[in-house]
Design an enzyme around this catalytic site. Structure first.
Site, PDB file in Angstrom:
ATOM      1  CE  LYS A 175      37.453  51.437  49.328  1.00 20.89           C
ATOM      2  NZ  LYS A 175      36.134  52.287  49.925  1.00 20.89           N
ATOM      3  N   GLY A 228      37.368  46.831  40.610  1.00 15.80           N
ATOM      4  CA  GLY A 228      36.231  48.647  40.522  1.00 15.80           C
ATOM      5  C   GLY A 228      37.436  49.169  39.009  1.00 15.80           C
ATOM      6  CD  GLU A 250      39.275  39.857  39.106  1.00 11.57           C
ATOM      7  OE1 GLU A 250      38.124  39.926  37.369  1.00 11.57           O
ATOM      8  OE2 GLU A 250      39.861  39.103  39.272  1.00 11.57           O
ATOM      9  CB  CYS A 284      33.061  44.253  34.749  1.00 13.32           C
ATOM     10  SG  CYS A 284      32.416  42.536  35.205  1.00 13.32           S
ATOM     11  CD  GLU A 385      34.251  49.672  32.347  1.00 13.54           C
ATOM     12  OE1 GLU A 385      34.772  49.927  33.291  1.00 13.54           O
ATOM     13  OE2 GLU A 385      33.701  47.982  32.820  1.00 13.54           O
TER      14      GLU A 385
HETATM   15  N1  LIG Z   1      36.660  42.617  36.574  1.00 11.51           N
HETATM   16  C1  LIG Z   1      35.476  42.977  37.138  1.00 11.51           C
HETATM   17  O1  LIG Z   1      34.823  41.061  37.685  1.00 11.51           O
HETATM   18  C2  LIG Z   1      35.014  43.606  37.584  1.00 11.51           C
HETATM   19  C3  LIG Z   1      34.038  43.231  38.862  1.00 11.51           C
HETATM   20  C4  LIG Z   1      32.361  44.804  38.825  1.00 11.51           C
HETATM   21  C5  LIG Z   1      33.249  45.474  38.682  1.00 11.51           C
HETATM   22  N2  LIG Z   1      34.200  45.617  37.553  1.00 11.51           N
HETATM   23  C6  LIG Z   1      34.779  47.098  37.385  1.00 11.51           C
HETATM   24  O2  LIG Z   1      34.558  48.498  38.597  1.00 11.51           O
HETATM   25  C7  LIG Z   1      34.853  49.734  37.946  1.00 11.51           C
HETATM   26  C8  LIG Z   1      33.425  50.383  38.505  1.00 11.51           C
HETATM   27  O3  LIG Z   1      33.236  50.511  39.558  1.00 11.51           O
HETATM   28  P1  LIG Z   1      33.642  51.950  40.589  1.00 11.51           P
HETATM   29  O4  LIG Z   1      32.933  53.004  39.554  1.00 11.51           O
HETATM   30  O5  LIG Z   1      33.649  51.385  42.314  1.00 11.51           O
HETATM   31  O6  LIG Z   1      35.158  51.577  40.952  1.00 11.51           O
HETATM   32  P2  LIG Z   1      36.110  52.538  41.358  1.00 11.51           P
HETATM   33  O7  LIG Z   1      37.761  52.282  40.921  1.00 11.51           O
HETATM   34  O8  LIG Z   1      36.287  53.711  41.430  1.00 11.51           O
HETATM   35  O9  LIG Z   1      36.162  52.210  42.816  1.00 11.51           O
HETATM   36  C9  LIG Z   1      36.206  50.765  42.922  1.00 11.51           C
HETATM   37  C10 LIG Z   1      36.453  51.130  44.967  1.00 11.51           C
HETATM   38  O10 LIG Z   1      38.493  51.405  44.671  1.00 11.51           O
HETATM   39  C11 LIG Z   1      37.785  52.316  45.960  1.00 11.51           C
HETATM   40  N3  LIG Z   1      38.400  53.829  45.476  1.00 11.51           N
HETATM   41  C12 LIG Z   1      39.204  54.899  45.192  1.00 11.51           C
HETATM   42  N4  LIG Z   1      40.166  55.500  44.837  1.00 11.51           N
HETATM   43  C13 LIG Z   1      40.903  54.093  45.563  1.00 11.51           C
HETATM   44  C14 LIG Z   1      42.040  54.762  45.934  1.00 11.51           C
HETATM   45  N5  LIG Z   1      42.814  55.354  45.468  1.00 11.51           N
HETATM   46  N6  LIG Z   1      42.475  53.658  46.373  1.00 11.51           N
HETATM   47  C15 LIG Z   1      42.148  52.579  46.609  1.00 11.51           C
HETATM   48  N7  LIG Z   1      40.981  52.716  46.340  1.00 11.51           N
HETATM   49  C16 LIG Z   1      40.280  53.269  46.109  1.00 11.51           C
HETATM   50  C17 LIG Z   1      36.596  52.908  45.590  1.00 11.51           C
HETATM   51  O11 LIG Z   1      36.082  53.944  46.824  1.00 11.51           O
HETATM   52  C18 LIG Z   1      35.799  51.479  45.652  1.00 11.51           C
HETATM   53  O12 LIG Z   1      35.376  51.193  46.542  1.00 11.51           O
HETATM   54  C19 LIG Z   1      33.835  49.384  36.390  1.00 11.51           C
HETATM   55  O13 LIG Z   1      35.799  49.774  35.890  1.00 11.51           O
HETATM   56  C20 LIG Z   1      34.325  47.893  36.365  1.00 11.51           C
HETATM   57  O14 LIG Z   1      34.091  47.345  35.062  1.00 11.51           O
HETATM   58  C21 LIG Z   1      34.770  45.177  37.570  1.00 11.51           C
HETATM   59  C1  LIG Z   2      31.793  39.724  37.756  1.00 11.92           C
HETATM   60  N1  LIG Z   2      30.577  40.620  37.228  1.00 11.92           N
HETATM   61  C2  LIG Z   2      29.864  39.636  36.452  1.00 11.92           C
HETATM   62  C3  LIG Z   2      29.960  39.547  38.219  1.00 11.92           C
HETATM   63  C4  LIG Z   2      29.706  41.515  37.504  1.00 11.92           C
HETATM   64  C5  LIG Z   2      31.050  42.511  37.269  1.00 11.92           C
HETATM   65  O1  LIG Z   2      30.514  43.977  36.595  1.00 11.92           O
END
Ligand SMILES: NC(=O)c1ccc[n+]([C@@H]2O[C@H](COP(=O)([O-])OP(=O)(O)OC[C@H]3O[C@@H](n4cnc5c(N)ncnc54)[C@H](O)[C@@H]3O)[C@@H](O)[C@H]2O)c1
Ligand SMILES: C[N+](C)(C)CC=O
Length: 492
Positions: A175, A228, A250, A284, A385
């Site tokens: 998803k 996320g 992650e 992230c 963040e």
């Molecule tokens: N650690 C890493 O490698 C990494 C990489 C990229 C992004 N991120 C993090 O992602 C975040 C930004 O992304 P975002 O705004 O899309 O995050 P988010 O948590 O809002 O959404 C991520 C995904 O989760 C889904 N989702 C939302 N609610 C859900 C639920 N209740 N159950 C299951 N799935 C659900 C969303 O539809 C989306 O597909 C930031 O905090 C960023 O640091 C981390």
């Molecule tokens: C993991 N990275 C750095 C590719 C994307 C983070 O948002």
């Protein structure tokens, strides 16, 4: 404009509800695609297909070498279509084409890497302490995997999950974020072209609270891998507990970037910008917490501010653009509030701190690259963040204080340290509680090295050998070559 469909059991189909979502370009708010909107009914159908393919299909028992060939074929198809994929990613996220092109190279590299190691993570023969026996450990796929990805690096984060899951012989339901699904749809077309059997890889397209929640809770899903935000991660962890799924999280980061007085000044200034302003800070691992030696603090900030003023905002498709928009109006509002809170807490705006007023940017979700000085660890701008183009600057007076400040966070994803004193660098790194630490570099990642967080930045690791092992179960097989009665309960 045709409606893009979900992919279940080898077929492209509309959702059960027939609902459709518009996908928006964050640079100008134009509709760039219509996408079928899945819900829990579609998700259950996709999970059933994945379960059938796991329980009765050929993929889990296909020799790892052959699985590697198919994963390698997907890499080649991504290489072939990389320009189209990069355009879709920039349209969907607003990031510059240069960044998207870089992402596509990385993504092809990820599929190539897991293709190559698919048959290398061999089992092991144990030196058995029991006479006349063979003891060995074999690796098997985990089963049906649910994979949920964010909007900031849509296909990159998907590739970190798809490639190892397939290489290890799992079946899956992915998803993507409901607001950036376009490159994931395209890659599922390429996976079909590469010859993946029906039901092995399924794609559902819808929001988190329906599709994501079903994937996390459904008891036919054996593993959930999520990238996320921290709040969503906690919800998924709870939902996954129903059948004690394997869990990989992650999550976010609030990443320190420590600058010592003996650092190469110009490189450190330049890289402090790269650490944050790529993709408008929606990374992230963005080095949003600048922690600077008090002896160079004023010069460093002055130099940084001069450079930041010159960053050119615009359309990601314009070659002169250096930073694109934020992803959505909702996210822009969050970044505005985040900076306003910081100002109320005493942070000072050295540059930026507002939306741009240039007429050519008026339809996009833009925020000016921002440097906030006079920051301390008790401020929300330092602890939360922000996920926008905002750097906070703190000062330190000793090595110990620099490390203490860097570790003062619920997050532990990544950190940077700039010094020409290698012993000092190693001393600091040993105390920094983060999954990745860069010495004299920032934001670097590649398929061979694991990625993941300490503390509340997550559980588990993607990429590297560990990234494959996340998708494998280890089975100990003990073979008694000379079975005979034990007579524990007396002889017959
Ligand atoms: N650690 C890493 O490698 C990494 C990489 C990229 C992004 N991120 C993090 O992602 C975040 C930004 O992304 P975002 O705004 O899309 O995050 P988010 O948590 O809002 O959404 C991520 C995904 O989760 C889904 N989702 C939302 N609610 C859900 C639920 N209740 N159950 C299951 N799935 C659900 C969303 O539809 C989306 O597909 C930031 O905090 C960023 O640091 C981390
Ligand atoms: C993991 N990275 C750095 C590719 C994307 C983070 O948002």
């Amino acid at each position: 404009m045709t409606v893009k469909q979900q992919f279940i059991n080898g077929k492209w189909v509309n959702s059960y509800s027939n609902n459709v979502r518009d996908i928006i370009n964050p640079f100008n708010q134009e509709i760039i695609a219509h996408v079928t909107e899945s819900d829990d009914t579609d998700t259950k159908a996709a999970i059933s297909a994945a379960k059938e393919a796991f329980d009765h299909g050929v993929w889990p028992t296909t020799p790892a070498t052959e699985r590697g060939w198919i994963v390698g074929k997907i890499a080649a198809l991504i290489e072939r279509d990389k320009e189209e994929l990069a355009e879709l990613e920039s349209l969907d996220t607003g990031k510059t084409m240069e960044e998207s092109r870089g992402d596509m190279e990385d993504i092809a590299g990820v599929f190539r890497y897991f293709a190559e190691i698919a048959d290398k993570n061999r089992g092991e023969v144990i030196d058995s302490p029991i006479p006349n026996s063979i003891s060995k450990v074999v690796h098997e796929p985990v089963g049906v995997c649910g994979q949920i990805t964010p909007w900031n690096y849509p296909l990159l984060q998907a590739s970190w999950k798809l490639a190892p899951a397939l290489a290890a012989g799992n079946t899956l339901v992915m998803k993507p974020s409901e607001i950036t699904p376009l490159t994931s749809i395209k890659v599922f077309e390429l996976m079909e072209e590469a010859g993946l059997p029906a039901g092995v890889a399924n794609l559902v397209l819808g929001p988190g609270n329906t599709v994501g929640a079903e994937l996390s809770a459904n008891t036919d899903v054996d593993l959930i891998s999520f990238t996320g935000g921290i709040d969503t991660g906690k919800k998924i962890m709870q939902a996954a507990s129903g059948n004690v799924k394997k869990l990989a999280l992650e999550l976010g980061g609030k990443n320190p970037n420590i600058i010592f007085a003996d650092a190469d000044f110009d490189t450190a200034v330049d890289q402090a910008m790269n650490a944050v302003f790529f993709h408008a800070g929606q990374i992230c691992s963005a080095g949003t917490r600048l922690i600077v030696d008090e002896r160079i603090h004023d010069d460093f900030v002055a130099s940084l501010v001069e450079r930041v003023k010159k960053i050119k905002l615009g359309n990601g498709f314009d070659d002169t653009t250096q930073m694109g928009p934020l992803i959505s109006k909702e996210h822009l509002n969050k970044v505005v509030d985040y900076v306003e809170n910081g100002k109320r807490e005493g942070a000072e705006v050295a540059v930026g701190g507002e939306c741009p007023d240039a007429p050519e940017l008026k339809d996009g979700f833009f925020y000016l690259p921002t440097v906030l000085t006079n920051c301390t660890t008790d401020m929300s701008v330092v602890q939360d963040e922000g996920f926008g183009p905002v750097i906070t600057v703190e000062k330190f007076s000793s090595e110990e204080e620099a490390v203490k400040l860097a570790n003062d966070s619920i997050y532990g994803l990544s950190g940077g340290i700039w010094t020409q004193d290698t012993a000092k660098a190693e001393r600091c790194v040993a105390k920094m509680r983060m999954g990745t630490v860069w010495i004299n570099d920032v934001n670097l990642y590649f398929p061979h090295a694991p990625w993941g967080g300490f503390k509340q930045s997550g559980i588990g690791r993607e990429l590297g050998k560990t990234g494959l092992e996340e998708y494998q179960e280890s089975k100990h097989v003990f073979h008694n070559l000379k079975p005979e009665p034990m007579n524990w309960f007396g002889a017959e």
